[in-house]
Design a protein around this motif. Structure first.
Motif, PDB file in Angstrom:
ATOM      1  N   TYR A   1      -2.546  -5.775  -5.003  1.00  0.00           N
ATOM      2  CA  TYR A   1      -2.470  -4.898  -6.259  1.00  0.00           C
ATOM      3  C   TYR A   1      -2.401  -5.861  -7.247  1.00  0.00           C
ATOM      4  O   TYR A   1      -1.268  -6.500  -7.314  1.00  0.00           O
ATOM      5  CB  TYR A   1      -1.782  -3.750  -6.345  1.00  0.00           C
ATOM      6  CG  TYR A   1      -2.024  -2.729  -5.131  1.00  0.00           C
ATOM      7  CD1 TYR A   1      -3.272  -1.941  -5.130  1.00  0.00           C
ATOM      8  CD2 TYR A   1      -0.975  -2.717  -4.282  1.00  0.00           C
ATOM      9  CE1 TYR A   1      -3.398  -1.193  -3.957  1.00  0.00           C
ATOM     10  CE2 TYR A   1      -1.495  -1.797  -3.003  1.00  0.00           C
ATOM     11  CZ  TYR A   1      -2.461  -1.173  -3.085  1.00  0.00           C
ATOM     12  OH  TYR A   1      -2.546  -0.250  -1.882  1.00  0.00           O
TER      13      TYR A   1
ATOM     14  N   ARG B   1       0.832  -1.287   0.328  1.00  0.00           N
ATOM     15  CA  ARG B   1      -0.103   0.037   0.001  1.00  0.00           C
ATOM     16  C   ARG B   1       0.827   1.166   0.068  1.00  0.00           C
ATOM     17  O   ARG B   1       0.493   2.214  -0.814  1.00  0.00           O
ATOM     18  CB  ARG B   1      -1.062  -0.018   1.378  1.00  0.00           C
ATOM     19  CG  ARG B   1      -1.899   1.179   1.204  1.00  0.00           C
ATOM     20  CD  ARG B   1      -2.947   0.979   2.467  1.00  0.00           C
ATOM     21  NE  ARG B   1      -3.990   1.771   2.159  1.00  0.00           N
ATOM     22  CZ  ARG B   1      -3.653   3.246   2.682  1.00  0.00           C
ATOM     23  NH1 ARG B   1      -2.747   3.560   3.654  1.00  0.00           N
ATOM     24  NH2 ARG B   1      -5.025   4.133   2.792  1.00  0.00           N
ATOM     25  N   THR B   2       1.948   1.413   0.771  1.00  0.00           N
ATOM     26  CA  THR B   2       2.852   2.494   0.785  1.00  0.00           C
ATOM     27  C   THR B   2       3.175   2.826  -0.364  1.00  0.00           C
ATOM     28  O   THR B   2       3.160   4.260  -1.049  1.00  0.00           O
ATOM     29  CB  THR B   2       3.968   2.482   1.754  1.00  0.00           C
ATOM     30  OG1 THR B   2       3.457   1.966   3.033  1.00  0.00           O
ATOM     31  CG2 THR B   2       4.605   3.634   1.875  1.00  0.00           C
ATOM     32  N   TRP B   3       3.863   1.908  -1.126  1.00  0.00           N
ATOM     33  CA  TRP B   3       4.488   2.346  -2.432  1.00  0.00           C
ATOM     34  C   TRP B   3       3.275   2.742  -3.416  1.00  0.00           C
ATOM     35  O   TRP B   3       3.576   3.640  -4.247  1.00  0.00           O
ATOM     36  CB  TRP B   3       5.051   0.942  -3.059  1.00  0.00           C
ATOM     37  CG  TRP B   3       5.912   1.332  -4.492  1.00  0.00           C
ATOM     38  CD1 TRP B   3       7.252   1.403  -4.569  1.00  0.00           C
ATOM     39  CD2 TRP B   3       5.448   1.280  -5.771  1.00  0.00           C
ATOM     40  NE1 TRP B   3       7.635   1.901  -5.597  1.00  0.00           N
ATOM     41  CE2 TRP B   3       6.506   1.536  -6.441  1.00  0.00           C
ATOM     42  CE3 TRP B   3       4.101   1.218  -6.271  1.00  0.00           C
ATOM     43  CZ2 TRP B   3       6.488   1.803  -7.991  1.00  0.00           C
ATOM     44  CZ3 TRP B   3       4.214   1.225  -7.704  1.00  0.00           C
ATOM     45  CH2 TRP B   3       5.222   1.467  -8.600  1.00  0.00           C
ATOM     46  N   PHE B   4       2.314   2.051  -3.463  1.00  0.00           N
ATOM     47  CA  PHE B   4       1.108   2.346  -4.302  1.00  0.00           C
ATOM     48  C   PHE B   4       0.718   3.831  -3.949  1.00  0.00           C
ATOM     49  O   PHE B   4       0.582   4.405  -4.914  1.00  0.00           O
ATOM     50  CB  PHE B   4      -0.098   1.455  -4.182  1.00  0.00           C
ATOM     51  CG  PHE B   4      -1.284   1.608  -5.266  1.00  0.00           C
ATOM     52  CD1 PHE B   4      -1.209   1.432  -6.551  1.00  0.00           C
ATOM     53  CD2 PHE B   4      -2.217   2.293  -4.605  1.00  0.00           C
ATOM     54  CE1 PHE B   4      -2.215   1.648  -7.327  1.00  0.00           C
ATOM     55  CE2 PHE B   4      -3.298   2.548  -5.494  1.00  0.00           C
ATOM     56  CZ  PHE B   4      -3.349   2.327  -6.945  1.00  0.00           C
ATOM     57  N   GLU B   5       0.292   3.871  -2.830  1.00  0.00           N
ATOM     58  CA  GLU B   5      -0.041   5.364  -2.642  1.00  0.00           C
ATOM     59  C   GLU B   5       0.775   6.436  -3.081  1.00  0.00           C
ATOM     60  O   GLU B   5       0.466   7.444  -3.499  1.00  0.00           O
ATOM     61  CB  GLU B   5      -0.450   5.455  -1.084  1.00  0.00           C
ATOM     62  CG  GLU B   5      -1.531   4.582  -0.655  1.00  0.00           C
ATOM     63  CD  GLU B   5      -2.999   5.240  -1.214  1.00  0.00           C
ATOM     64  OE1 GLU B   5      -3.073   6.182  -1.388  1.00  0.00           O
ATOM     65  OE2 GLU B   5      -3.793   4.284  -1.442  1.00  0.00           O
ATOM     66  N   ALA B   6       2.144   6.110  -2.780  1.00  0.00           N
ATOM     67  CA  ALA B   6       3.024   7.044  -3.387  1.00  0.00           C
ATOM     68  C   ALA B   6       3.181   7.334  -4.944  1.00  0.00           C
ATOM     69  O   ALA B   6       3.740   8.456  -5.191  1.00  0.00           O
ATOM     70  CB  ALA B   6       4.628   6.593  -2.906  1.00  0.00           C
ATOM     71  N   HIS B   7       2.774   6.151  -5.466  1.00  0.00           N
ATOM     72  CA  HIS B   7       2.481   6.487  -7.113  1.00  0.00           C
ATOM     73  C   HIS B   7       1.191   6.134  -7.702  1.00  0.00           C
ATOM     74  O   HIS B   7       1.106   6.247  -8.792  1.00  0.00           O
ATOM     75  CB  HIS B   7       3.481   5.332  -7.534  1.00  0.00           C
ATOM     76  CG  HIS B   7       4.941   5.059  -7.071  1.00  0.00           C
ATOM     77  ND1 HIS B   7       5.561   4.876  -5.955  1.00  0.00           N
ATOM     78  CD2 HIS B   7       6.134   5.540  -7.829  1.00  0.00           C
ATOM     79  CE1 HIS B   7       6.705   4.904  -5.788  1.00  0.00           C
ATOM     80  NE2 HIS B   7       7.247   5.353  -6.980  1.00  0.00           N
ATOM     81  N   LYS B   8       0.443   6.880  -6.957  1.00  0.00           N
ATOM     82  CA  LYS B   8      -1.068   6.492  -7.438  1.00  0.00           C
ATOM     83  C   LYS B   8      -1.325   7.487  -8.387  1.00  0.00           C
ATOM     84  O   LYS B   8      -2.103   7.096  -9.389  1.00  0.00           O
ATOM     85  CB  LYS B   8      -2.164   6.726  -6.243  1.00  0.00           C
ATOM     86  CG  LYS B   8      -3.745   6.344  -6.606  1.00  0.00           C
ATOM     87  CD  LYS B   8      -4.408   6.508  -5.466  1.00  0.00           C
ATOM     88  CE  LYS B   8      -6.004   6.153  -5.708  1.00  0.00           C
ATOM     89  NZ  LYS B   8      -6.656   6.164  -4.542  1.00  0.00           N
ATOM     90  N   GLU B   9      -0.811   8.787  -8.583  1.00  0.00           N
ATOM     91  CA  GLU B   9      -1.130   9.499  -9.346  1.00  0.00           C
ATOM     92  C   GLU B   9      -0.346   9.126 -10.735  1.00  0.00           C
ATOM     93  O   GLU B   9      -1.125   9.405 -12.053  1.00  0.00           O
ATOM     94  CB  GLU B   9      -0.347  10.940  -9.316  1.00  0.00           C
ATOM     95  CG  GLU B   9      -0.726  12.051 -10.136  1.00  0.00           C
ATOM     96  CD  GLU B   9      -2.246  12.418 -10.147  1.00  0.00           C
ATOM     97  OE1 GLU B   9      -2.680  12.942 -11.143  1.00  0.00           O
ATOM     98  OE2 GLU B   9      -3.062  12.242  -8.983  1.00  0.00           O
TER      99      GLU B   9
ATOM    100  N   TYR C   1      -7.239  -3.257  -7.760  1.00  0.00           N
ATOM    101  CA  TYR C   1      -7.036  -3.953  -6.337  1.00  0.00           C
ATOM    102  C   TYR C   1      -7.609  -5.439  -6.350  1.00  0.00           C
ATOM    103  O   TYR C   1      -8.638  -5.585  -7.127  1.00  0.00           O
ATOM    104  CB  TYR C   1      -8.165  -3.127  -5.485  1.00  0.00           C
ATOM    105  CG  TYR C   1      -7.836  -1.670  -5.395  1.00  0.00           C
ATOM    106  CD1 TYR C   1      -6.913  -1.090  -4.519  1.00  0.00           C
ATOM    107  CD2 TYR C   1      -8.619  -0.861  -6.353  1.00  0.00           C
ATOM    108  CE1 TYR C   1      -6.373   0.215  -4.693  1.00  0.00           C
ATOM    109  CE2 TYR C   1      -8.389   0.590  -6.236  1.00  0.00           C
ATOM    110  CZ  TYR C   1      -7.330   1.117  -5.401  1.00  0.00           C
ATOM    111  OH  TYR C   1      -7.035   2.476  -5.365  1.00  0.00           O
TER     112      TYR C   1
END
Length: 226
Positions: free
Chosen positions: A80, A22-30, A68
């Motif tokens: 993911y 989740r941490t990596w995905f949220e940082a690259h979500k844009e 997801y």
């Protein structure tokens, strides 16, 4: 309008493959939203409009897959997916039991075609019964498939054929429990431009007679009642 995927698209998919948390995905979500999800939506919209114009009364819809994973089916994998795909299909809960046009992009490449991934056993029985009644129509479709090089027939077969096919040409359909007409490719240049739109449209147009044939199976009589 779809203008092509980008290097960032591919970098994101490789990134989520090796950093599935989740941490990596949220940082690259844009990046996910702008370089993968939005282009896929735009491509899906164009392909859907193309199919709808060809079959205006088919009632098909277009869906972009979720990145997801279903939390109930992680099985030790991350939350993911490292790929995304679109499906042009009937608006049914059990949509995998209906023929579906699809396009998918992965870190390694892309694919598209017509899938019938989880047809009900009675549907496949109807297919065999229809071929028994009229082998000529499916023979014509199968010869057309064998003459081209864009798509291949991929099947999951029964351990034992359910019945004898009328001819060797039709044997793969009698052995199949599920199947797809599939094209798979590497990360070719056309994926990063509008060229892929024209290629997929041309492919879908070839597949439309196959879709028509399979989509009509639901209306056939149940051979178990014969």
């Amino acid at each position: 309008m779809f203008t092509g995927f980008t290097d960032e698209t591919v970098d994101f998919m490789w990134g989520i493959r090796f950093n599935n948390e989740r941490t990596w995905f949220e940082a690259h979500k844009e990046i996910y939203l702008t370089q993968l999800y939005q282009p896929m939506r735009e491509l899906g919209s164009e392909l859907y409009d193309f199919i709808r114009d060809k079959r205006p009364d088919s009632g098909l819809i277009c869906k972009v897959s979720r990145i997801y994973r279903d939390a109930r089916r992680l099985h030790g994998r991350g939350p993911y997916k490292d790929h995304l795909w679109i499906g042009i299909r009937q608006p049914a809960d059990e949509w995998t039991a209906r023929p579906t046009f699809w396009f998918e992009v992965t870190p390694d490449g892309w694919s598209y075609g017509l899938g019938y991934w989880m047809p009900k056993p009675v549907t496949m029985a109807k297919l065999r019964a229809r071929i028994d009644r009229d082998p000529g129509t499916m023979e014509k479709l199968t010869r057309g498939l064998n003459r081209q090089t864009e798509f291949v027939l991929e099947t999951e077969d029964y351990k034992k054929p359910r019945s004898q096919a009328p001819s060797e040409l039709l044997a793969p359909w009698y052995q199949a429990k599920s199947f797809s007409l599939c094209h798979e490719d590497k990360l070719t240049e056309e994926l990063f431009s509008r060229d892929v739109v024209d290629r997929v449209k041309k492919g879908y147009e070839f597949l439309l007679p196959y879709y028509d044939y399979f989509a009509a199976l639901d209306g056939d009589p149940d051979p178990r009642d014969a």
